[in-house]
Write a protein that holds these residues in place. Sequence first.
Motif, PDB file in Angstrom:
ATOM      1  N   GLY A  20       5.073  35.688  76.186  1.00 24.26           N
ATOM      2  CA  GLY A  20       4.934  37.144  76.208  1.00 24.26           C
ATOM      3  C   GLY A  20       5.602  37.812  75.024  1.00 24.26           C
ATOM      4  O   GLY A  20       5.013  38.648  74.336  1.00 24.26           O
ATOM      5  N   ALA A  76       9.884  29.562  83.269  1.00 30.75           N
ATOM      6  CA  ALA A  76      10.180  30.969  83.007  1.00 30.75           C
ATOM      7  C   ALA A  76      10.492  31.188  81.524  1.00 30.75           C
ATOM      8  O   ALA A  76      10.086  32.194  80.941  1.00 30.75           O
ATOM      9  N   ASN A 117       4.170  31.978  84.214  1.00 30.28           N
ATOM     10  CA  ASN A 117       4.442  33.008  85.205  1.00 30.28           C
ATOM     11  C   ASN A 117       3.983  34.344  84.632  1.00 30.28           C
ATOM     12  O   ASN A 117       4.554  34.846  83.661  1.00 30.28           O
ATOM     13  N   LEU A 118       2.966  34.947  85.225  1.00 31.14           N
ATOM     14  CA  LEU A 118       2.345  36.161  84.677  1.00 31.14           C
ATOM     15  C   LEU A 118       3.322  37.333  84.625  1.00 31.14           C
ATOM     16  O   LEU A 118       3.318  38.100  83.663  1.00 31.14           O
ATOM     17  N   TRP A 119       4.172  37.467  85.635  1.00 31.77           N
ATOM     18  CA  TRP A 119       5.108  38.592  85.656  1.00 31.77           C
ATOM     19  C   TRP A 119       6.132  38.478  84.539  1.00 31.77           C
ATOM     20  O   TRP A 119       6.476  39.477  83.905  1.00 31.77           O
ATOM     21  N   ILE A 120       6.616  37.293  84.290  1.00 29.56           N
ATOM     22  CA  ILE A 120       7.598  37.122  83.218  1.00 29.56           C
ATOM     23  C   ILE A 120       6.942  37.350  81.855  1.00 29.56           C
ATOM     24  O   ILE A 120       7.538  37.961  80.969  1.00 29.56           O
ATOM     25  N   PHE A 157       4.468  39.384  81.267  1.00 31.30           N
ATOM     26  CA  PHE A 157       4.287  40.838  81.147  1.00 31.30           C
ATOM     27  C   PHE A 157       5.612  41.544  80.882  1.00 31.30           C
ATOM     28  O   PHE A 157       5.699  42.422  80.015  1.00 31.30           O
ATOM     29  N   ILE A 158       6.657  41.166  81.626  1.00 32.61           N
ATOM     30  CA  ILE A 158       7.957  41.821  81.466  1.00 32.61           C
ATOM     31  C   ILE A 158       8.509  41.616  80.064  1.00 32.61           C
ATOM     32  O   ILE A 158       8.989  42.550  79.421  1.00 32.61           O
ATOM     33  N   THR A 159       8.432  40.397  79.551  1.00 33.94           N
ATOM     34  CA  THR A 159       8.964  40.153  78.212  1.00 33.94           C
ATOM     35  C   THR A 159       8.090  40.787  77.135  1.00 33.94           C
ATOM     36  O   THR A 159       8.602  41.215  76.101  1.00 33.94           O
ATOM     37  N   SER A 212       7.285  31.096  79.609  1.00 37.98           N
ATOM     38  CA  SER A 212       6.539  32.323  79.906  1.00 37.98           C
ATOM     39  C   SER A 212       7.101  33.487  79.098  1.00 37.98           C
ATOM     40  O   SER A 212       6.350  34.304  78.549  1.00 37.98           O
TER      41      SER A 212
END
Length: 121
Positions: free
Chosen positions: A40, A33, A96-99, A101-103, A36
Motif C-alpha cells: 500500500g 501485515a 490484507n486489504l485493510w492494511i 488501504f490504511i498505509t 501488505s
Amino acid sequence: MQQQKKSIRALGLLLGVLVVIFCGFYVFMGSKAAWSALAGGGANGIGQVYFLLKMRGPKRVLAPKAALRYFYRSELLKIALMLSLLALFLSLFSLNLWIVFITFVMVQCISSFAPLCILKA
C-alpha cells in the motif's frame, strides 16, 4: 536548486517513514501485515516519485494553459499508476486489504505534508 534539495529531503522523509511502517507492522503484526503495508505504501510512494520526476517538467517555458494541462495530465497518470500497482499487488499476492488501504492513505497524508516538515538548512 534550493527547491530541488527540499524535494529530495521530502522524498527521503517519505522513504524513511515507509521503512518505519514496514518494520512496525512486521514486529507487531507479522510478515503478511508488513508486506501488505509495503504494498500500500509502496504503490503510493512510487506514484509520488513519478509525479516528482514529471514536475521537473519540460525544459521549455510553457504558456499558463499548457502548464496547467501538463500538471493535470501528470496527476492523472500518477493516479493511474498507483491504481494499477495496487491492482497488480492485490491480484498477485495474498494481502490484507485493510492494511493496504490504511498505509496507502497514511503515506498519502505524509507525502502531502512532507515538504512542509522539511526545515530550511
